[in-house]
Scaffold this active site. Structure first.
Site, PDB file in Angstrom:
ATOM      1  N   HIS A 141      33.896  38.839  50.076  1.00 53.68           N
ATOM      2  CA  HIS A 141      35.304  38.563  49.749  1.00 53.68           C
ATOM      3  C   HIS A 141      36.252  39.618  50.315  1.00 53.68           C
ATOM      4  O   HIS A 141      37.341  39.812  49.783  1.00 53.68           O
ATOM      5  CB  HIS A 141      35.475  38.440  48.224  1.00 53.68           C
ATOM      6  CG  HIS A 141      34.849  37.201  47.645  1.00 53.68           C
ATOM      7  ND1 HIS A 141      34.523  37.065  46.315  1.00 53.68           N
ATOM      8  CD2 HIS A 141      34.478  36.039  48.239  1.00 53.68           C
ATOM      9  CE1 HIS A 141      33.975  35.861  46.116  1.00 53.68           C
ATOM     10  NE2 HIS A 141      33.936  35.236  47.267  1.00 53.68           N
TER      11      HIS A 141
ATOM     12  N   CYS B  68      53.719  43.014  60.286  1.00 50.89           N
ATOM     13  CA  CYS B  68      52.872  43.204  61.459  1.00 50.89           C
ATOM     14  C   CYS B  68      53.759  43.577  62.645  1.00 50.89           C
ATOM     15  O   CYS B  68      54.764  42.902  62.899  1.00 50.89           O
ATOM     16  CB  CYS B  68      52.133  41.896  61.725  1.00 50.89           C
ATOM     17  SG  CYS B  68      51.255  41.875  63.289  1.00 50.89           S
TER      18      CYS B  68
ATOM     19  N   SER C  52      29.031  36.117  37.507  1.00 52.90           N
ATOM     20  CA  SER C  52      29.019  34.962  36.605  1.00 52.90           C
ATOM     21  C   SER C  52      28.430  33.738  37.284  1.00 52.90           C
ATOM     22  O   SER C  52      28.251  32.703  36.639  1.00 52.90           O
ATOM     23  CB  SER C  52      30.440  34.660  36.120  1.00 52.90           C
ATOM     24  OG  SER C  52      31.284  34.464  37.243  1.00 52.90           O
TER      25      SER C  52
ATOM     26  N   PRO D 245      24.055  41.117  31.382  1.00 52.03           N
ATOM     27  CA  PRO D 245      23.924  41.112  29.917  1.00 52.03           C
ATOM     28  C   PRO D 245      24.183  39.738  29.301  1.00 52.03           C
ATOM     29  O   PRO D 245      23.794  39.487  28.153  1.00 52.03           O
ATOM     30  CB  PRO D 245      24.988  42.115  29.450  1.00 52.03           C
ATOM     31  CG  PRO D 245      25.821  42.456  30.628  1.00 52.03           C
ATOM     32  CD  PRO D 245      25.159  41.950  31.864  1.00 52.03           C
TER      33      PRO D 245
HETATM   34  P1  OAD Z   1      33.012  37.687  36.943  1.00 52.94           P
HETATM   35  O1  OAD Z   1      34.061  38.438  36.216  1.00 52.94           O
HETATM   36  O2  OAD Z   1      33.160  36.220  37.062  1.00 52.94           O
HETATM   37  O3  OAD Z   1      31.592  37.970  36.280  1.00 52.94           O
HETATM   38  C1  OAD Z   1      31.159  39.255  36.006  1.00 52.94           C
HETATM   39  C2  OAD Z   1      29.756  39.182  35.455  1.00 52.94           C
HETATM   40  O4  OAD Z   1      29.275  40.489  35.265  1.00 52.94           O
HETATM   41  C3  OAD Z   1      29.645  38.468  34.101  1.00 52.94           C
HETATM   42  O5  OAD Z   1      28.610  37.491  34.173  1.00 52.94           O
HETATM   43  C4  OAD Z   1      29.268  39.583  33.125  1.00 52.94           C
HETATM   44  O6  OAD Z   1      28.393  39.158  32.093  1.00 52.94           O
HETATM   45  C5  OAD Z   1      28.550  40.558  34.058  1.00 52.94           C
HETATM   46  N1  OAD Z   1      28.547  41.960  33.631  1.00 52.94           N
HETATM   47  C6  OAD Z   1      29.460  42.629  32.888  1.00 52.94           C
HETATM   48  N2  OAD Z   1      29.114  43.928  32.744  1.00 52.94           N
HETATM   49  C7  OAD Z   1      27.951  44.083  33.415  1.00 52.94           C
HETATM   50  C8  OAD Z   1      27.075  45.188  33.653  1.00 52.94           C
HETATM   51  N3  OAD Z   1      27.342  46.411  33.181  1.00 52.94           N
HETATM   52  N4  OAD Z   1      25.969  44.973  34.393  1.00 52.94           N
HETATM   53  C9  OAD Z   1      25.678  43.750  34.885  1.00 52.94           C
HETATM   54  N5  OAD Z   1      26.464  42.670  34.701  1.00 52.94           N
HETATM   55  C10 OAD Z   1      27.579  42.833  33.984  1.00 52.94           C
HETATM   56  O7  OAD Z   1      32.879  38.385  38.389  1.00 52.94           O
HETATM   57  P2  OAD Z   1      32.252  37.780  39.715  1.00 52.94           P
HETATM   58  O8  OAD Z   1      31.085  36.913  39.429  1.00 52.94           O
HETATM   59  O9  OAD Z   1      32.088  38.902  40.654  1.00 52.94           O
HETATM   60  O10 OAD Z   1      36.918  36.324  43.747  1.00 52.94           O
HETATM   61  O11 OAD Z   1      33.442  36.861  40.239  1.00 52.94           O
HETATM   62  C11 OAD Z   1      33.291  36.177  41.443  1.00 52.94           C
HETATM   63  C12 OAD Z   1      34.619  36.096  42.141  1.00 52.94           C
HETATM   64  O12 OAD Z   1      35.587  35.517  41.265  1.00 52.94           O
HETATM   65  C13 OAD Z   1      35.236  37.448  42.506  1.00 52.94           C
HETATM   66  O13 OAD Z   1      34.744  37.962  43.717  1.00 52.94           O
HETATM   67  C14 OAD Z   1      36.682  37.130  42.584  1.00 52.94           C
HETATM   68  C15 OAD Z   1      36.791  36.348  41.308  1.00 52.94           C
HETATM   69  O14 OAD Z   1      37.874  35.544  41.123  1.00 52.94           O
HETATM   70  C16 OAD Z   1      38.142  36.255  44.299  1.00 52.94           C
HETATM   71  O15 OAD Z   1      39.072  36.914  43.908  1.00 52.94           O
HETATM   72  C17 OAD Z   1      38.194  35.317  45.460  1.00 52.94           C
END
Ligand code: OAD
Length: 245
Positions: A125, A153, A195, A220
């Site tokens: 991303h 730009c 997630s 978690p």
């Molecule tokens: P999310 O905020 O959707 O999910 C974060 C995940 O991390 C959740 O499933 C939590 O349970 C988990 N989590 C929290 N603390 C943790 C820890 N200490 N260790 C392991 N896991 C933990 O974030 P992403 O899945 O990264 O995109 O979201 C995907 C995309 O959606 C991002 O890149 C962003 C967002 O909107 C854009 O902005 C295009």
């Protein structure tokens, strides 16, 4: 069904990891949570609990209000620059050194993997510290950030924008292809701190499963991937990953 205790389960997982031929790791916001960087979808502290992605993370939002979007990313950039890599980031950097065929794909834009020492990171991303021309999508390096209003730009006059991928935009093609190819050919795939809701990133674990990889999830909380993973460690990345080494 064989039930292991936590320590024995992790020991067996470590053994399988080091016996694997080709390892792919996909990370999401959760791996940076222990560095104090908010995730997106946490019900209380997640960014999308407080802000609307439609107003801040789409090309249309930037067209409507470039300064609002620019300022929001400047605030996040400042936050990630002050954050420090945690034990989870450090463990993955160490794994890159130890394994011959290791691919790290991250959805994070915060550079914390690189600051922990990871050298080969596929940034799915983009990267929040980079700036692009909003028209040509070329990288602009002439600006010393932070700037309080989006600069233009120097070649075409269009606004500069953060170097991240927004909703509705395509993943950079070289990154997309490398991540897909690695997920197809790996035999060990680990999904950490995501997630598993946002595609195409979430599809990488599905590709790995379809092509026969052993799929592990470290989180978690349960996600849509959980029922399909071969091994699930319900824990925090910063605690689990150092133990996997
Ligand atoms: P999310 O905020 O959707 O999910 C974060 C995940 O991390 C959740 O499933 C939590 O349970 C988990 N989590 C929290 N603390 C943790 C820890 N200490 N260790 C392991 N896991 C933990 O974030 P992403 O899945 O990264 O995109 O979201 C995907 C995309 O959606 C991002 O890149 C962003 C967002 O909107 C854009 O902005 C295009």
């Amino acid at each position: 069904m064989v039930i292991f205790d936590y320590t024995e389960g992790l020991r067996l997982l470590t053994q399988r990891l080091y016996e694997s031929r080709k390892v792919v790791v996909l990370t999401g916001a959760g791996i940076s949570a222990e560095s104090g960087v908010p995730t997106f979808r946490d019900a209380l502290t997640g960014l999308w609990a407080q802000y609307s992605p439609e107003d801040l993370a789409t090309p249309e939002a930037f067209e409507r209000n470039p300064k609002l979007v620019w300022d929001w990313y400047a605030w996040r950039r400042d936050m990630v620059e002050k954050a420090q890599p945690n034990l989870g980031h450090l463990a993955l950097a160490e794994l890159e050194k130890r394994l011959e065929d290791f691919t790290l794909v991250t959805q994070n834009v915060d550079s914390l993997h690189q600051r922990a020492g990871s050298r080969r990171v596929l940034e799915y991303h983009g990267n929040i510290t980079k700036t692009l021309c909003s028209k040509e999508k070329t990288e602009l390096s002439e600006f010393a950030l932070p700037l309080s209003t989006p600069p233009c730009c120097s070649l075409c006059g269009a606004y500069a924008r953060p170097g991240v991928v927004w909703f509705g935009e395509k993943i950079p093609v070289d990154v997309l292809e490398k991540a897909n190819a690695a997920s197809r050919s790996c035999d060990f795939f680990v999904s950490i701190g995501t997630s598993s809701l946002v595609y195409p990133a979430a599809g990488l674990a599905e590709v790995a499963l379809r092509f026969g990889a052993y799929v592990v999830e470290i989180n978690p909380e349960p996600t849509p991937l959980t029922p399909f993973a071969h091994f699930v460690v319900q824990g925090q990345a910063g605690q689990v990953l150092p133990r996997l080494l």
